[in-house]
Design a protein around this motif. Sequence first.
Motif, short mmCIF file in Angstrom:
data_model
loop_
_atom_site.label_atom_id
_atom_site.label_comp_id
_atom_site.label_asym_id
_atom_site.label_seq_id
_atom_site.Cartn_x
_atom_site.Cartn_y
_atom_site.Cartn_z
N GLY A 1 0.81 -1.21 0.00
CA GLY A 1 0.00 0.00 0.00
C GLY A 1 0.84 1.25 0.00
O GLY A 1 2.05 1.22 0.21
N ASN A 2 0.18 2.36 -0.22
CA ASN A 2 0.83 3.67 -0.20
C ASN A 2 0.77 4.25 1.20
O ASN A 2 -0.27 4.15 1.87
CB ASN A 2 0.16 4.62 -1.19
N ILE A 3 1.87 4.86 1.62
CA ILE A 3 1.93 5.46 2.95
C ILE A 3 1.00 6.67 2.99
O ILE A 3 1.00 7.50 2.09
CB ILE A 3 3.36 5.90 3.29
N GLY A 4 0.21 6.72 4.03
CA GLY A 4 -0.68 7.85 4.25
C GLY A 4 -0.05 8.78 5.27
O GLY A 4 1.07 9.24 5.12
N SER B 1 6.99 -7.25 9.84
CA SER B 1 8.01 -6.71 8.93
C SER B 1 7.36 -5.73 7.98
O SER B 1 6.21 -5.89 7.58
CB SER B 1 8.71 -7.83 8.16
N VAL B 2 8.13 -4.70 7.63
CA VAL B 2 7.69 -3.69 6.67
C VAL B 2 8.88 -3.38 5.78
O VAL B 2 9.99 -3.18 6.25
CB VAL B 2 7.23 -2.39 7.37
N GLY B 3 8.64 -3.38 4.49
CA GLY B 3 9.68 -3.02 3.54
C GLY B 3 9.23 -1.85 2.69
O GLY B 3 8.09 -1.80 2.23
N LEU B 4 10.12 -0.91 2.50
CA LEU B 4 9.84 0.24 1.64
C LEU B 4 10.18 -0.14 0.21
O LEU B 4 11.27 -0.61 -0.07
CB LEU B 4 10.66 1.44 2.09
N VAL B 5 9.22 0.02 -0.69
CA VAL B 5 9.43 -0.32 -2.10
C VAL B 5 10.21 0.83 -2.73
O VAL B 5 9.79 1.98 -2.64
CB VAL B 5 8.08 -0.52 -2.83
N PRO B 6 11.36 0.55 -3.35
CA PRO B 6 12.16 1.63 -3.95
C PRO B 6 11.39 2.33 -5.06
O PRO B 6 10.64 1.71 -5.80
CB PRO B 6 13.38 0.92 -4.52
N ARG B 7 11.59 3.62 -5.16
CA ARG B 7 10.96 4.40 -6.21
C ARG B 7 11.70 4.19 -7.52
O ARG B 7 12.91 4.04 -7.56
CB ARG B 7 11.00 5.89 -5.88
N LYS C 1 6.53 10.01 1.73
CA LYS C 1 5.69 9.29 0.79
C LYS C 1 6.39 8.01 0.36
O LYS C 1 7.59 7.87 0.51
CB LYS C 1 5.40 10.15 -0.44
N GLY C 2 5.62 7.11 -0.21
CA GLY C 2 6.20 5.89 -0.74
C GLY C 2 5.23 4.73 -0.65
O GLY C 2 4.10 4.87 -0.17
#
Length: 147
Positions: free
Chosen positions: A8-11, A103-109, A73-74
Motif C-alpha cells: 500500500g501507499n503510505i498515508g 516486517s515492513v519493507g519500503l518499495v524503492p521508487r 511518501k512511498g
Amino acid sequence: MSTITFTGNIGKSQGLKFSNDGKPRLSFSAAETARVKDQSGQYVDGGTTWFNVTLFGYTAEALDAQIAAQGGKGKVIVTGRMSTREYEHNGEKRESLDVVADSVGLVPRNPQQGQGQQAQQPAQQNQWAAAPQQPAWGNGPDKEPPF
C-alpha cells in the motif's frame, strides 16, 4: 488475530515515538486500492482500504528514516497481525483495521516513473544479464529436471 500481507501507499505518519522504557514505535496509515476489470475489460480503481500500521523496535527507527528521506511518501509491503476495532466518530459507528507489523519493507521508487518508459540497464551492470539461457540440469547427459 489474522495474519495479513499487503502492499500500500503510505498515508499519514504519526512519527517515531518512544515508550517509557525507551522502545521505539512507528505508527502510520497505509492505503491499498484494488484494481478491477470493468465490463469493457479495462482496469479501473476499485475501493480503497485503509490500514493503521504499528511497527516496533529497530525496524521502526530504520523505516522512519527511510520514509523521511522520501519526503514522507512511498509504497510499503507490510506483513503482520491484523485486528479490527469499532469506534464512534461524530455519532457514527466505524470500524478500523489495525496491523501490528512483523516486517515492513519500503518499495524503492523508480527514478524514471512518469516518463513513459523503463530505464534500461547496461548488460555489465545487470546481474541477470550473464545468467545462462539453459537450466543447468538440461545441459548434461541427463536432460530431465531433477524432480
